[in-house]
Design an enzyme around this catalytic site. Structure first.
Site, PDB file in Angstrom:
ATOM      1  N   ASP A  25       0.831  -1.203   0.000  1.00 26.91           N
ATOM      2  CA  ASP A  25       0.000   0.000   0.000  1.00 26.91           C
ATOM      3  C   ASP A  25       0.873   1.264   0.000  1.00 26.91           C
ATOM      4  O   ASP A  25       1.982   1.256   0.524  1.00 26.91           O
ATOM      5  CB  ASP A  25      -0.910  -0.014   1.240  1.00 26.91           C
ATOM      6  CG  ASP A  25      -2.049   0.982   1.125  1.00 26.91           C
ATOM      7  OD1 ASP A  25      -2.349   1.435   0.000  1.00 26.91           O
ATOM      8  OD2 ASP A  25      -2.650   1.317   2.155  1.00 26.91           O
ATOM      9  N   HIS A  42       2.470   3.420  -9.199  1.00 21.34           N
ATOM     10  CA  HIS A  42       2.326   1.974  -9.408  1.00 21.34           C
ATOM     11  C   HIS A  42       3.549   1.413 -10.142  1.00 21.34           C
ATOM     12  O   HIS A  42       4.033   0.324  -9.843  1.00 21.34           O
ATOM     13  CB  HIS A  42       1.046   1.668 -10.190  1.00 21.34           C
ATOM     14  CG  HIS A  42      -0.207   1.995  -9.427  1.00 21.34           C
ATOM     15  ND1 HIS A  42      -0.399   1.601  -8.123  1.00 21.34           N
ATOM     16  CD2 HIS A  42      -1.335   2.689  -9.773  1.00 21.34           C
ATOM     17  CE1 HIS A  42      -1.593   2.024  -7.699  1.00 21.34           C
ATOM     18  NE2 HIS A  42      -2.163   2.698  -8.681  1.00 21.34           N
ATOM     19  N   LEU A 136      10.913 -20.602  -4.734  1.00 18.70           N
ATOM     20  CA  LEU A 136       9.835 -19.788  -4.150  1.00 18.70           C
ATOM     21  C   LEU A 136       8.509 -20.001  -4.884  1.00 18.70           C
ATOM     22  O   LEU A 136       8.477 -20.048  -6.117  1.00 18.70           O
ATOM     23  CB  LEU A 136      10.218 -18.300  -4.245  1.00 18.70           C
ATOM     24  CG  LEU A 136       9.162 -17.315  -3.765  1.00 18.70           C
ATOM     25  CD1 LEU A 136       9.174 -17.222  -2.234  1.00 18.70           C
ATOM     26  CD2 LEU A 136       9.386 -15.921  -4.355  1.00 18.70           C
TER      27      LEU A 136
HETATM   28  C1  FPP Z   1      -1.873   0.068  -3.407  1.00 19.76           C
HETATM   29  O1  FPP Z   1      -1.478   1.400  -3.469  1.00 19.76           O
HETATM   30  C2  FPP Z   1      -1.399  -0.684  -4.580  1.00 19.76           C
HETATM   31  C3  FPP Z   1      -2.184  -1.296  -5.494  1.00 19.76           C
HETATM   32  C4  FPP Z   1      -3.656  -1.298  -5.419  1.00 19.76           C
HETATM   33  C5  FPP Z   1      -1.654  -1.986  -6.667  1.00 19.76           C
HETATM   34  C6  FPP Z   1      -0.259  -2.494  -6.535  1.00 19.76           C
HETATM   35  C7  FPP Z   1       0.126  -3.194  -7.774  1.00 19.76           C
HETATM   36  C8  FPP Z   1       1.356  -3.184  -8.294  1.00 19.76           C
HETATM   37  C9  FPP Z   1       2.490  -2.458  -7.700  1.00 19.76           C
HETATM   38  C10 FPP Z   1       1.603  -3.993  -9.517  1.00 19.76           C
HETATM   39  C11 FPP Z   1       2.180  -5.306  -9.095  1.00 19.76           C
HETATM   40  C12 FPP Z   1       2.070  -6.257 -10.172  1.00 19.76           C
HETATM   41  C13 FPP Z   1       2.502  -7.543 -10.135  1.00 19.76           C
HETATM   42  C14 FPP Z   1       2.218  -8.439 -11.281  1.00 19.76           C
HETATM   43  C15 FPP Z   1       3.233  -8.099  -9.017  1.00 19.76           C
HETATM   44  P1  FPP Z   1      -2.606   2.532  -3.510  1.00 19.76           P
HETATM   45  O2  FPP Z   1      -2.860   2.876  -4.911  1.00 19.76           O
HETATM   46  O3  FPP Z   1      -3.802   2.072  -2.742  1.00 19.76           O
HETATM   47  O4  FPP Z   1      -1.864   3.681  -2.751  1.00 19.76           O
HETATM   48  P2  FPP Z   1      -2.536   4.837  -1.879  1.00 19.76           P
HETATM   49  O5  FPP Z   1      -3.204   4.171  -0.704  1.00 19.76           O
HETATM   50  O6  FPP Z   1      -1.352   5.648  -1.458  1.00 19.76           O
HETATM   51  O7  FPP Z   1      -3.478   5.579  -2.765  1.00 19.76           O
END
Ligand code: FPP
Length: 253
Positions: A25, A42, A136
């Site tokens: 997060d 992201h 893993l």
């Molecule tokens: C939360 O941050 C993150 C997500 C909902 C998506 C995370 C996904 C990736 C990093 C891609 C990973 C992909 C693979 C295939 C492993 P948020 O957007 O909720 O952050 P915020 O709370 O600060 O708004």
């Protein structure tokens, strides 16, 4: 006893959590803090994914479950959903060779029927290509939510009871677990959530009954190997009692 020295901490390699689950997060807030858009957050988050997978392999974690996209995330603005889906598709499409090279086996938990057919084909292809790897096990929670998973399990159980394949009196915790998406995967020992929020967000609710929870204030794109080791070090300082007393655990009584 083998130890890994990292910063000022010593990690006992004989007591590495077998299964670590992560809620990544803070991508959006990290981007905002740095004057960037959420997309860039992201993208940067993917770099952390790589680093943590690498660290997990090095240290001998057997199962790593990462929450890439929840069922509730489908309710985000459509542009963000598309951006995330494109990012995840690209990774899965291009990382199969890297996973094979590193002996990592990919598995997916979640309702992937909601994803495009091309996406599902790419995912299934990657799962097949890595099926023989015995390092893993990387579980990607994709279009996943725990309540969805539990309802699905109940549906299958009811069906099996109706078809005389399962007797009601035989239903117990182990049988129920075998109907979940995490069938055959041991429950997480440690759950890490980054980004400062202290909640579970519909993640592995059944499986984390006795999991140690670790909340970090660090935003996911800034969460690196040292932070990961710190979480494991913290885990190793806890006493897991599973409802027993401390004396029982220490074999005093
Ligand atoms: C939360 O941050 C993150 C997500 C909902 C998506 C995370 C996904 C990736 C990093 C891609 C990973 C992909 C693979 C295939 C492993 P948020 O957007 O909720 O952050 P915020 O709370 O600060 O708004």
């Amino acid at each position: 006893m083998l130890k890994i020295k990292s910063n000022k901490i010593l990690i006992d390699t004989m007591r590495i959590p077998k299964h670590i689950a992560i809620i990544m997060d803070g991508n959006g807030r990290w981007a905002k803090k740095n004057g960037m858009n959420r997309h860039q957050g992201h993208k940067e988050g993917v770099i952390s994914v790589h680093e943590i997978i690498k660290a997990a392999c090095e240290i001998g974690v057997k199962y790593l479950t990462i929450y890439a996209f929840s069922i509730e995330n489908w309710n985000r603005p459509v542009e963000e959903v598309n951006i995330l889906m494109n990012l995840i598709t690209t990774i899965i499409k291009h990382e199969a060779d890297e996973l094979i090279k590193n002996n990592i086996r990919l598995q997916i938990i979640g309702d992937i029927s909601r994803l495009s057919q091309t996406f599902q084909n790419n995912v299934n292809d990657c799962i097949k290509k890595t099926a023989k790897n015995n390092g893993l096990i990387l579980l990607l929670a994709l279009s996943y939510s725990s309540r969805w998973e539990i309802i699905e399990a109940v549906r299958h159980i009811v069906n099996d009871v109706k078809n005389n394949q399962l007797n009601v009196k035989d239903i117990n915790e182990n049988v129920f677990s075998s109907y979940l998406a995490t069938k055959n995967i041991p429950d997480p020992d440690l759950l890490i959530r980054t980004g400062g929020e202290c909640r579970i967000s519909n993640y592995l609710l059944w499986q984390i009954a006795y999991t140690e929870l670790y909340f970090s204030n660090v935003y996911w794109p800034e969460f690196g190997k040292e932070n990961f080791y710190e979480a494991i070090y913290n885990f190793q300082r806890r006493e897991r009692r599973f409802g027993k007393t401390s004396d029982q655990i220490q074999n005093k009584h």
